[in-house]
Design an enzyme around this catalytic site. Sequence first.
Site, PDB file in Angstrom:
ATOM      1  N   TRP A  98      13.607 -20.694  68.147  1.00 38.32           N
ATOM      2  CA  TRP A  98      13.868 -19.264  68.006  1.00 38.32           C
ATOM      3  C   TRP A  98      13.618 -18.496  69.298  1.00 38.32           C
ATOM      4  O   TRP A  98      14.303 -17.510  69.588  1.00 38.32           O
ATOM      5  CB  TRP A  98      13.054 -18.688  66.851  1.00 38.32           C
ATOM      6  N   ASP A 171       8.506 -11.426  68.434  1.00 40.51           N
ATOM      7  CA  ASP A 171       9.175 -11.767  67.189  1.00 40.51           C
ATOM      8  C   ASP A 171       8.126 -12.443  66.317  1.00 40.51           C
ATOM      9  O   ASP A 171       7.761 -13.601  66.538  1.00 40.51           O
ATOM     10  CB  ASP A 171      10.347 -12.716  67.470  1.00 40.51           C
ATOM     11  N   LYS A 195      10.622 -13.817  55.608  1.00 42.27           N
ATOM     12  CA  LYS A 195       9.631 -14.864  55.899  1.00 42.27           C
ATOM     13  C   LYS A 195       8.283 -14.595  55.236  1.00 42.27           C
ATOM     14  O   LYS A 195       7.500 -15.512  55.009  1.00 42.27           O
ATOM     15  CB  LYS A 195       9.437 -14.981  57.422  1.00 42.27           C
TER      16      LYS A 195
END
Length: 258
Positions: A98, A171, A195
Amino acid sequence: LSAGSAALPIEVLEKAQKGFLSPLGKEISICEMGYRTTDFHKVMDDAEESFRKLNNIPDNYEVHFFNGGATLQFAAVPMNIIGDDETGKACYLMSGHWSEKASREAKKFVNVEERCVDDKGLYFDYPLGKDWNIPTDAKYVHYTAADTRQGFEYQDFEYDAIPKGVELVCDASANFGSKPVDIKNYGVIYAAAHKIFSTSGVCYTVIRKDLIKPNVHKYTPTMCNWHVFQNAPNKIHNVPVIFAIWLGHLTCEYMIER
């Protein structure tokens, strides 16, 4: 540390089931509310209030529930922070899949320098902060708090390794809400709702107010323009994913109670 959608508490799901048809005690479901109505605005305001309370967000930060998940912010972050400075530079700390996606997206718009790259892509070992060698002329440093593809998570991020005057962007999709975070360490911290807090479609984005400015990158799409959303009525420029925002509010309330 959640990869994919979170397993939400059964108490939250049951409360959502019972309240779906009439969340405000009126004969209108959460998915039927017009986004310009006071009912809709109340849901949004309640969601922001509970999210702020849970995460101790200071008053000099704005909270936005952007569409597009965290991935849209991969483009929005450089376009807004570096803005119209064509020579502006960003630094990305690499830790897995990511962080690679975030860096790759930013490179489309700004100059990017990567640090802590593992050529094997494993990230079993990680250098100490003193060896990160972050450029002092970078506008911001971006890192992924927990990279679920490789299973890497910063346990104690070395904030002292960030040069003075360089904004820190995170993030935090996979672990925001799982432990206390001092928001004041960040210029921007954002997280995909699915999430931890809710279902997919929303990105919880916390932005220090001085970073929301009109001089964005010249090719910034409206959906990436923080200034446009900030100055829209009730901070709503287009129709938000209201069900996901409402469900996230129920989760935040559940967490606050405990």
